[in-house]
Design a protein around this motif. Structure first.
Motif, mmCIF file in Angstrom:
data_model
loop_
_atom_site.group_PDB
_atom_site.id
_atom_site.type_symbol
_atom_site.label_atom_id
_atom_site.label_comp_id
_atom_site.label_asym_id
_atom_site.label_seq_id
_atom_site.Cartn_x
_atom_site.Cartn_y
_atom_site.Cartn_z
ATOM 1 N N ALA A 115 0.862 -1.188 0.000
ATOM 2 C CA ALA A 115 0.000 0.000 0.000
ATOM 3 C C ALA A 115 0.892 1.230 0.000
ATOM 4 O O ALA A 115 1.913 1.269 0.692
ATOM 5 C CB ALA A 115 -0.920 -0.008 1.222
ATOM 6 N N GLU A 116 0.508 2.231 -0.788
ATOM 7 C CA GLU A 116 1.313 3.446 -0.890
ATOM 8 C C GLU A 116 0.411 4.674 -0.800
ATOM 9 O O GLU A 116 -0.692 4.684 -1.351
ATOM 10 C CB GLU A 116 2.082 3.485 -2.220
ATOM 11 N N ALA A 117 0.891 5.686 -0.091
ATOM 12 C CA ALA A 117 0.206 6.978 -0.067
ATOM 13 C C ALA A 117 0.580 7.739 -1.334
ATOM 14 O O ALA A 117 1.762 7.866 -1.660
ATOM 15 C CB ALA A 117 0.593 7.763 1.171
ATOM 16 N N MET A 118 -0.415 8.237 -2.054
ATOM 17 C CA MET A 118 -0.175 8.892 -3.337
ATOM 18 C C MET A 118 -0.883 10.241 -3.374
ATOM 19 O O MET A 118 -1.761 10.534 -2.557
ATOM 20 C CB MET A 118 -0.710 8.009 -4.485
ATOM 21 N N PHE A 119 -0.492 11.061 -4.355
ATOM 22 C CA PHE A 119 -1.170 12.331 -4.601
ATOM 23 C C PHE A 119 -1.309 12.508 -6.106
ATOM 24 O O PHE A 119 -0.331 12.387 -6.850
ATOM 25 C CB PHE A 119 -0.380 13.502 -4.014
ATOM 26 N N CYS A 173 -6.105 -0.863 -6.675
ATOM 27 C CA CYS A 173 -7.308 -0.095 -6.382
ATOM 28 C C CYS A 173 -6.915 1.074 -5.491
ATOM 29 O O CYS A 173 -5.802 1.105 -4.953
ATOM 30 C CB CYS A 173 -8.383 -0.951 -5.709
ATOM 31 N N VAL A 174 -7.795 2.034 -5.353
ATOM 32 C CA VAL A 174 -7.483 3.215 -4.563
ATOM 33 C C VAL A 174 -8.534 3.402 -3.474
ATOM 34 O O VAL A 174 -9.699 3.046 -3.638
ATOM 35 C CB VAL A 174 -7.402 4.489 -5.437
ATOM 36 N N GLY A 191 -0.587 8.745 4.541
ATOM 37 C CA GLY A 191 0.611 7.974 4.871
ATOM 38 C C GLY A 191 0.395 7.043 6.041
ATOM 39 O O GLY A 191 0.877 5.903 6.059
ATOM 40 N N THR A 192 -0.348 7.527 7.044
ATOM 41 C CA THR A 192 -0.635 6.692 8.218
ATOM 42 C C THR A 192 -1.453 5.474 7.831
ATOM 43 O O THR A 192 -1.161 4.346 8.253
ATOM 44 C CB THR A 192 -1.386 7.515 9.276
ATOM 45 N N LEU A 193 -2.505 5.682 7.026
ATOM 46 C CA LEU A 193 -3.347 4.558 6.613
ATOM 47 C C LEU A 193 -2.547 3.559 5.784
ATOM 48 O O LEU A 193 -2.676 2.340 5.973
ATOM 49 C CB LEU A 193 -4.548 5.067 5.817
ATOM 50 N N ALA A 194 -1.707 4.053 4.883
ATOM 51 C CA ALA A 194 -0.882 3.144 4.076
ATOM 52 C C ALA A 194 0.043 2.324 4.970
ATOM 53 O O ALA A 194 0.214 1.110 4.765
ATOM 54 C CB ALA A 194 -0.077 3.937 3.051
ATOM 55 N N SER A 195 0.645 2.963 5.964
ATOM 56 C CA SER A 195 1.544 2.250 6.879
ATOM 57 C C SER A 195 0.780 1.199 7.673
ATOM 58 O O SER A 195 1.263 0.080 7.884
ATOM 59 C CB SER A 195 2.220 3.236 7.830
ATOM 60 N N LEU A 234 -3.612 0.539 -3.351
ATOM 61 C CA LEU A 234 -3.379 -0.840 -2.919
ATOM 62 C C LEU A 234 -2.982 -1.702 -4.112
ATOM 63 O O LEU A 234 -3.558 -1.580 -5.201
ATOM 64 C CB LEU A 234 -4.644 -1.435 -2.288
ATOM 65 N N GLU A 235 -2.020 -2.579 -3.913
ATOM 66 C CA GLU A 235 -1.675 -3.599 -4.899
ATOM 67 C C GLU A 235 -2.036 -4.950 -4.312
ATOM 68 O O GLU A 235 -1.545 -5.323 -3.242
ATOM 69 C CB GLU A 235 -0.194 -3.553 -5.258
#
Length: 433
Positions: A147-151, A216-217, A228-232, A166-167
């Motif tokens: 999972a990665e935080a993106m913009f 998916c996003v 970033g917190t949610l991705a972590s 999410l992958e």
């Protein structure tokens, strides 16, 4: 009318006295009330006052061997998970910090048995995606790769925003496609997937359409930090290693009971001085404000005990500060009452007008304090968070006691038939019942 006011006034005094006695305790030899300072059920002392536990965690593989090539990102994820678990137990005064290249150190106040801390923090995080009926849609350990935080821009119609990408694994893609296909057709309020970490819901994104892709996003009201917190947190549910405790010990209090007693004495002195000031300058109004101040300190103590707040010296400083500011609203109100009495209005009318005219100024002043406390809470760490918590709680309670408790007491006092405006700190004409 007079007897009814007296009865209401006495009932209020009895209730406030009972709150104070139960909050601060009483010891009559054979009869004792512990009060909220009982650490078993009430306010907990912070690391500086009561000591606690210090634990150092190190990631290990399935064979129990230390993982030496931990990435900085994975180490941040471990720290984030440990922080979330501490917060879920109201251990906001606890601290987490990276130690070296592959370790995280945690210090937990009031937890004097390191084994208790290990049981709370040492297990691998479990991530799951669940439908509204509670059924598990996906497991983080087997169905999510990363999972990665993106913009950026998520859709053609929308603008740029922060989101989490999410992958999924092949199996996860199949499960997610089936679940989203079903949920997309559900009515509003039933078309979401809950994301749980250690049985705690951390997000609830809505499903708008079937998602049949390996990526998916998750969109929502994210900023860079929250995304970033949610991705972590999502990645923590599928870490390929467990955490091993390489050091655990009990840490002694750096300040101890003497500092606590002196701080509590300072709080008591501040309370008494504020009461004397109100009595001298505002007489009967000041007396009612002093009674409300007793209610204020009692309620604050109960709230701190209810949420099992860890009390440190900065936290006590926050309480002492709010004792002084607790009567700010009363001062504004009483000055308005004085003005109304000087204009010749009746006591009851002056009390109502004083509270009504001061309300806007009171709300504005306290909202700015609440904003400052919120900023300290969300961006601070350790003892700063403790100060922010007591400041926030104290400000909320002070507004309640100033606006409602003091007004109730004054209105009952007006029903006693005491009409002399000088008793209400007002000089000049007026003051008729």
């Amino acid at each position: 009318m007079k007897s009814k006011s007296i009865a209401k006034f006495l009932i209020a005094i009895i209730v406030i006295a009972a709150l104070a006695i139960c909050a601060f305790g009483v010891d009559l030899g054979s009869y004792r009330i512990a009060g909220v300072m009982d650490e078993e059920t009430g306010i907990r002392k912070g690391m500086d006052l009561a000591g606690g536990s210090a634990i150092v965690f190190e990631p290990v593989d399935d064979n129990g061997n230390p993982v030496t090539d931990v990435s900085s990102e994975d180490l941040s994820t471990i720290e984030s998970v440990l922080r979330a678990r501490l917060d879920s137990q109201n251990l906001t005064e606890a601290t987490t910090q990276k130690q070296g290249d592959n370790r995280v150190r945690v210090e937990m106040p009031s937890v004097l048995n390191p084994q208790d801390a290990i049981e709370l923090l040492g297990t691998t995080a479990k991530l799951s995606f669940r439908a509204p009926d509670g059924s598990v849609v996906m497991e983080g350990a087997t169905d999510v790769k990363t999972a990665e935080a993106m913009f950026g821009q998520v859709s053609e119609q929308g603008g740029q925003q922060h989101y989490v990408s999410l992958e999924l694994t092949k199996e996860g893609q199949t499960k997610f496609s089936e679940a989203t296909g079903t949920l997309a057709s559900q009515p509003e309020g039933q078309n979401f997937i809950s994301i749980f970490l250690d049985e705690i819901e951390i997000s609830r994104p809505r499903v708008q359409e079937r998602i049949d892709d390996e990526t998916c996003v998750i969109t929502g009201d994210f900023d860079a930090t929250s995304a970033g917190t949610l991705a972590s947190q999502i990645k923590s549910g599928q870490l390929p290693y467990k955490l091993n405790v390489i050091e655990s010990r009990t840490v002694g209090a750096t300040l101890g009971d003497e500092a606590l007693n002196k701080s509590l004495q300072a709080a008591l002195i501040a309370l008494i001085l504020v009461m004397l000031f109100m009595l001298i300058f505002y007489r009967m109004c000041g007396l009612m404000a002093s009674v409300a101040l007793v209610a204020y300190t009692s309620i604050v103590a109960w709230v701190l005990a209810l949420f099992r707040v860890n009390l440190t010296l900065p936290g006590i400083a926050g309480i002492i500060l709010t004792i002084g500011t607790a009567v700010d609203a009363n001062v504004i109100i009483f000055e308005r009452i004085k003005d109304e009495l000087r204009l010749g209005k009746t006591l009851r009318a002056s009390i109502d007008a004083g509270f009504n005219k001061a309300l806007t100024a009171i709300i504005d002043a306290n909202v700015t304090t609440l904003i400052a406390a919120a900023v300290l809470f969300f961006f601070g760490t350790g003892s700063i968070v403790g100060f922010a918590i007591t400041l926030f709680i104290g400000t909320i309670v002070s507004m309640f006691t100033a606006i409602f408790v003091t007004k109730f007491l004054l209105k009952q006092l007006a029903g006693f038939g005491i009409r002399n405006p000088k008793l209400y700190c007002a000089m000049g004409k007026g003051g008729q019942q």
